[in-house]
Structures are given as structure tokens and as C-alpha cells.
Design a protein around this motif. Sequence first.
Motif, PDB file in Angstrom:
ATOM      1  N   ASN A   1      38.064  72.543  69.458  1.00 36.90           N
ATOM      2  CA  ASN A   1      38.695  72.954  68.203  1.00 36.90           C
ATOM      3  C   ASN A   1      38.929  74.461  68.147  1.00 36.90           C
ATOM      4  O   ASN A   1      39.898  74.925  67.528  1.00 36.90           O
ATOM      5  CB  ASN A   1      37.859  72.496  67.012  1.00 36.90           C
TER       6      ASN A   1
ATOM      7  N   LYS B   1      42.506  76.086  67.514  1.00 37.88           N
ATOM      8  CA  LYS B   1      42.709  77.118  66.484  1.00 37.88           C
ATOM      9  C   LYS B   1      43.437  78.322  67.079  1.00 37.88           C
ATOM     10  O   LYS B   1      44.335  78.911  66.449  1.00 37.88           O
ATOM     11  CB  LYS B   1      41.352  77.541  65.925  1.00 37.88           C
TER      12      LYS B   1
ATOM     13  N   SER C   1      50.958  73.927  62.154  1.00 40.61           N
ATOM     14  CA  SER C   1      49.768  73.553  61.368  1.00 40.61           C
ATOM     15  C   SER C   1      49.568  72.045  61.303  1.00 40.61           C
ATOM     16  O   SER C   1      48.431  71.561  61.330  1.00 40.61           O
ATOM     17  CB  SER C   1      49.880  74.132  59.950  1.00 40.61           C
ATOM     18  N   LEU C   2      50.675  71.286  61.220  1.00 38.10           N
ATOM     19  CA  LEU C   2      50.538  69.828  61.164  1.00 38.10           C
ATOM     20  C   LEU C   2      49.949  69.299  62.462  1.00 38.10           C
ATOM     21  O   LEU C   2      49.043  68.451  62.442  1.00 38.10           O
ATOM     22  CB  LEU C   2      51.902  69.186  60.901  1.00 38.10           C
ATOM     23  N   THR C   3      50.457  69.806  63.591  1.00 38.52           N
ATOM     24  CA  THR C   3      49.923  69.388  64.893  1.00 38.52           C
ATOM     25  C   THR C   3      48.452  69.743  65.005  1.00 38.52           C
ATOM     26  O   THR C   3      47.646  68.956  65.512  1.00 38.52           O
ATOM     27  CB  THR C   3      50.710  70.051  66.037  1.00 38.52           C
ATOM     28  N   TYR C   4      48.105  70.932  64.499  1.00 36.36           N
ATOM     29  CA  TYR C   4      46.702  71.362  64.542  1.00 36.36           C
ATOM     30  C   TYR C   4      45.823  70.428  63.720  1.00 36.36           C
ATOM     31  O   TYR C   4      44.764  69.982  64.193  1.00 36.36           O
ATOM     32  CB  TYR C   4      46.580  72.799  64.034  1.00 36.36           C
ATOM     33  N   GLU C   5      46.254  70.127  62.472  1.00 30.16           N
ATOM     34  CA  GLU C   5      45.455  69.269  61.597  1.00 30.16           C
ATOM     35  C   GLU C   5      45.264  67.876  62.203  1.00 30.16           C
ATOM     36  O   GLU C   5      44.176  67.299  62.141  1.00 30.16           O
ATOM     37  CB  GLU C   5      46.128  69.155  60.223  1.00 30.16           C
ATOM     38  N   LEU C   6      46.320  67.343  62.796  1.00 30.42           N
ATOM     39  CA  LEU C   6      46.219  66.024  63.417  1.00 30.42           C
ATOM     40  C   LEU C   6      45.361  66.067  64.683  1.00 30.42           C
ATOM     41  O   LEU C   6      44.614  65.120  64.983  1.00 30.42           O
ATOM     42  CB  LEU C   6      47.614  65.496  63.758  1.00 30.42           C
ATOM     43  N   SER C   7      45.445  67.172  65.425  1.00 20.89           N
ATOM     44  CA  SER C   7      44.715  67.281  66.694  1.00 20.89           C
ATOM     45  C   SER C   7      43.210  67.342  66.483  1.00 20.89           C
ATOM     46  O   SER C   7      42.441  66.716  67.225  1.00 20.89           O
ATOM     47  CB  SER C   7      45.177  68.524  67.461  1.00 20.89           C
ATOM     48  N   ILE C   8      42.771  68.089  65.468  1.00 16.63           N
ATOM     49  CA  ILE C   8      41.315  68.215  65.268  1.00 16.63           C
ATOM     50  C   ILE C   8      40.717  66.916  64.728  1.00 16.63           C
ATOM     51  O   ILE C   8      39.488  66.740  64.738  1.00 16.63           O
ATOM     52  CB  ILE C   8      40.972  69.395  64.328  1.00 16.63           C
ATOM     53  N   LEU C   9      41.587  66.002  64.264  1.00 14.49           N
ATOM     54  CA  LEU C   9      41.096  64.700  63.803  1.00 14.49           C
ATOM     55  C   LEU C   9      40.906  63.710  64.945  1.00 14.49           C
ATOM     56  O   LEU C   9      40.258  62.679  64.766  1.00 14.49           O
ATOM     57  CB  LEU C   9      42.074  64.112  62.776  1.00 14.49           C
TER      58      LEU C   9
END
Length: 782
Positions: free
Chosen positions: A216, A220, A230-238
Amino acid sequence: MQFVNYINCHKKKTIFLVVLLIFYAFCLPKELFTKPTSTVITSNNNELLGALIAKDGQWRFPHNDSVPEKFKTCLIQFEDEHFYKHPGFNPVSILKALKQNLQEGKVKRGGSTITQQVIRLSRNNRDRTYFEKIKELILATRLEIRVSKEKIIAFWSSNAPFGGNVVGLDAGSWRYFNRKATDLSWAEAATLAVLPNAPNLIYPGKNQHKLLTKRNRLLKKLLTKKVIDSLTYELSILEELPQKAYAIPQIAPHLLQKINKEKKGEFVKTTIDKKIQNQANTIVKNHYNHLSKNGIYNISVLVLDVKTRQVLSYVGNSPTDNKHQKDVDIIDKPRSTGSILKPFLYAAMLDAGDLLPNTLVADIPTNFGSYKPENFDKKYAGAISAKLALSKSLNVPTVRLLQSFGLEKFHHYLQKLQLKDLRNNPNYYGLTLALGGAESNLWDLCKSYASLASTVNHYTENSSRYFKNEFTEPTFFADEKMNFGEKIAEKIIFDAASIYLTFESLKDVNRPNSEENWEFFDSSKQIAWKTGTSFGFRDAWAIGTTKDFVVGVWVGNADGEGRPGLVGVQTAAPILFDIFDKLPNSEWFDKPFDEMHEIEICAKSGYRATEICEDTKLEFIQNAGLKTKPCPYHILVNVDASENYQVNTSCENLGSIKQKSWFVLPPLMEYYYKDKNPFYKSLPKFREDCLGEIKNAMKFIYPTEKSTIFLPKNFDGKKNELILKVAHSNQEATLFWYVNNEFIIATKEIHNVAIDSKIGDYTISVTDNFGNEIRQEIIIKE
């Protein structure tokens, strides 16, 4: 001049510098990585089919120069941000690491670049001493001079440790995410990028928090540098971390083992179509689940592309267990051929001009010395067209045809097909050669069928020309292209017309019945196919061809155990048609007109028509067929007005005599033929008031020649009677039977006699009321 003077004044320094430069130039090994690698095979569109673990027990795929952009970005951002700017080492990072290590009193931080890490990996991760670091630094700069930055990234990706016995990005991607590296998500690429940093400490399934934190943090950083949004980041950390290692796919395990013998440790692109391979695997598994209940455990399937001669599917065995030899690749193993060679005899006789497709051939009880062939259903047709005898796979007509054609001649044709397991001379096999007396393998048989199909295709596509290398080996290597050689006017083995007519006969073979849901099979597909069953029900075969594909199936037990019901049409044919059902439709073969002639054929006999053949039809035959003999079964007879009796001028006015063409078969052929052909009319007898010689013919139905007979015992322990049978052309004839010159009985209409005989030699003689006699010798044993 000053430079020369300097060298002369500082010879020792100059020599030292030259030696140093030479050392620097050659300090880097020619091959950085020499450890064994896995043998990896892919499909024709680069999808993984399987891999074997390397000799040292590591999943280490062969070096791959192609590194996916996602992983490359994650790696550089995590390990070496200035990778594309430095000459192999980063002075700033080194100074920071040195400062921290001095403060800590031990090596706490490395400050190594990706290039230096590649050098360390190539030196088997030696102890991290300052002296070793200096060596790595020197070698890293030398590596930067030798290869490109992209090559260095590829070295790292192919050799970095990913925990356990997983080495390299490709192996890691399959082991942890069950997909190829190019299909990784940003979260998955980031996970693999951070994993080699501490592969023994952070491993999928344990230390999840540390691994998640590292991943993560990298994601970041990618967000901060606007590599991802940001959307790719939010989905990736999930996305969850991998919990365990997946098994490497094994879609074509027997082909993998075969390739491993020739290209061990290499990355091999094959001709296999992954979709067809998966479908074949599923079909084989489904049939195995059914057949194994009957003690039939092994199945192999081969699918070839006729035009390219490439292997599209290779199923070496069914998914059975070790007890039933699941690892044995049966495709190239010799097995008894059963009837699968019959089409080659048919094609050879057409090619030699010894046969026409609809020529009537004898299907009657036959003895060749002690050898007595029998049809599968133990029945006889009397006379049957050669085409129908092939499609019905009748044994007796086949052996009779082989005997008339010549064993040596047929053996010569088979040798030209390069059947590797046909190693013995013709006399070794005898007349069983076409019935399973020989051995062959699925590879050679499919190769032969594909070559025959390709011969017809090429002939019609290339202005009636043949290719010199038509009968060539198929390939499963994608980088091998077929070279069919130069175009020539002469045939290679069989002419195109003989092959085409053979396929026409095989197209008419009855397909399996609807007991196995065959109503769902697209019957519009035109397929030339043949089955085979070996003696003792040990091998079941089915091979079929269209214009585009050849499918071959073998079913049985690898240890040779026979099983009831192990018959080609019942076990192998359903698999054949299941696979053809998954293949694209093919048009039927184009007729090779330049190798054919249209002539009149006698509709009843299938021979070339004579002037007395009343019912004729036009038919295209092979050019060689023009030399076949004309119809021998039509004769001219004189009959009365009712056509019920033969007459002559001794009993009928010349004006009342009709001359008629009559279809007449020899007595033994007629005996069986008329039972299956109710419209067959026997030659009428002479009217009683007619004078002249009456021709009558009779022949033994059983036994047909001198033979040894073993009489079985019944339930009471007594020997069964011996049944003697004779056929006579005159239904009104009376036959008188003698055994060793002793009269036994007289028979009329039905000429069957049962005798109770002891062990010994006997002479059976039969005389009719016209004075004709036939004799037969037999030996009776227990």
C-alpha cells in the motif's frame, strides 16, 4: 608526442592501467545466470499450457526479455527511482546507506541499485560486506556498458526470489495470482514488486500485515506521482493479498514431457490451440469417468490441422491414477491396429487399378490353411460392394482382397507411409496384416490420414499437381513451418482420385446410435472416419478426417488388458465425434476430376458395364480403374415366354425363345446373398422336356477346404455333432452324401447334414443326381 613521452616515463603506471582496463573489460562473466530453468510450453497464442520444475527444485522460468509496464513501473518506484539516470550505482544512496550503517554499527541499509541487485543475484547473494559491495559496484558499471537498461530490468525480473521455491516474475505471477504477468492488476504488480525485498520474511500466507503495508505504501507513491488515479488507488488497496501458491497449469502434461526431452529448460511456443486442448481434455475426462466403471482406464487423442500439419490438441492419456499408468504417453506407443489399416488396402487397390468402389466382392466362409477369418457379427453377405465392405469393416472380404492383391504389395504401400512400428517382413504378419496383425501408433496413423487429406486438397488447389514432401511429419513447434517441397506431376503414394474415393466410402460409415445422446451431434458434418478393434478387445481406435482436420482417438488399457465392450465404435467413436463437434465445419473434398474418368458401371455388380448389363449408371472412377475387368456376373440365357425356365430348340420354337441377360453369382456367394437380397432371382432350371447338358454347380459351405475341426462338448459332456453344408445352383437337385466312401444320407432343397464323428481323418464326398461330385478332407480332434 607528449602522450608517448608520458608512457615512456611512466611505464609501470601505464602497464598497471592497461591491466586494470583489461581486467575491467573481462571481469563480468559472459553468462550471468547459469542455474537450471523450468521447461515451459505455451499455446499458439502464448497462453501457458504447462511447466516442469527446474532440476534444482525451483520454479524458475527461462529468461524473459519482456517485462510488463505495470510491474516495471512498480519495481523502479520501489527499488530505484533514478534507475534510468545512474551509471549502475547511485552515489547519494550509497552515502546515505554508509551513514546509517555507521550509526547502527552494522549493515542496516544497502543503497543498491537494480543493476547492483542483478549482480548480487548472479553471485548467489554473497555476504553483504563492504568489499563485496565494491565488487558489485564495479561489476554493475560494467553491466551497464554491456547491456541496455531494459535488459537489466529483464535480468532482475527473471531471477529475483519471490519466496519459497519461486524465482522470477513469470513464475511468481502464476504461483501467486494464477495468471501471466501481463494480466496483473496494479495491486498485484505492486505486491510482486515489494516481495523480493524480503522474500523469506514476507511471504503470501504469513506476515500479511508487513506485506500489505509495503504494497500500500508503494501504491500511495504511485498515486502521489500521478502514475495511477485516485479511483485506481482506492480499488487497488481493497484487493486481498494472495494466501497460498497456485499450482502451475498442466493443460498438456504429456506434450510437456515430450518437449522436455528435446528442449529441457527452454521456453517453447507450441502449435496447440488452448481452447481445443481444454475441450479435448474435458471430453476425455467425461468419457474416462464412464469407461473406468468398466475397467477401461486409458484414452489418448490427437488433433491435427490438415493444411499446416500442426498439432492442435495433444492428450497423451486420461486423468487416471498412477496404478493405471497416467503418466504414460500413449500417442506414440505401438498398439495392435485392428481394422484401422483397412482404408489403406482399399486405397492401394484403387490406386493399382485392381478394384472399383462398387465392385462386388465375396463375403463367404473362407479358409486360408489354418487361418479362418470371421466378420465381427459372424454373419456373411455372400456378395457386397467393396465400398460397403469397407464402411461396414467386414473382415472376410478384406482378407480375400488382401490375398488377391498381394501381401508384399500392400506391405510395400504401408512402408511408404512410414509407419515406424511396421518393422517386420510381410510373411511375419501374414493375411492378418489388415485386421490387426500389425502394430502402429496414433501419431503415425493420424499423420497418414492428414497426408492423404492434404494430397487431395493440394491436387485440386494446384492445377492437378502433387507436392514432393506431402507425407511429412506433423509438428507441435510453432516456429516450424511445413515445407511440402516442389510441385510434381506424379503421385507420391496414392493418386488423388483413389484417396478421394476412399474418403467417399468412409463418409458413409454409420455413426454411433443415439444411446449416447448422438442426436445432438450435427449430422451435416461430412467426415471420413474409421474405427478399429484389436483381437481380445485390447485396443479401440477411431480416426476421422475432413478437409481441414484429422482427429485420432485410442481407448484401452496401457497394460494391454482386454475388456468386454472395448470396441472402436462403442468407446472411441463417441469421443471422436464429441471432438469434431467442437471443431469448425469443413466443406467436403473437391473431386479431383483430372485423375478420374466417367464411365458406365453395371448397377448390380459394380464392374465396368458390358453390352449385356441391362441396368447401368454413369460413375466417376479413378483413371487406373479403366483396366479393371468387365462385369463377370451377367450372362445371356434362353428362357421361355414366362421366364421361369431355360429352354433350347429341342423343346421350344425358335420364335418363342427369349434371350435374356441374367445376373448370376457363384453358388456359395449366391447361397448367402439371396437371403439378404429378396429380389435376387436364381438362374432358372431347364424345362423338363428340354434335351442337352444341364450345367449344375455345387460347393461346400462348411468346411470350405481341408481343415482341422475341434468339436466342443455340450452340457452333458458329449461332443456336439459336426454340421456339413453344401450349396447347389439347382434347387431341384438331390445330393447323396458319403463319409469315407460310405453312403450316409440324401438331401433335397436344404443340404445340411449332421454327423456324429470320432477323432480321425475323414473324406466327405457329395454327388448330385446329375453325376457331379465334390470332395473335402477334414481332420477331427478334441
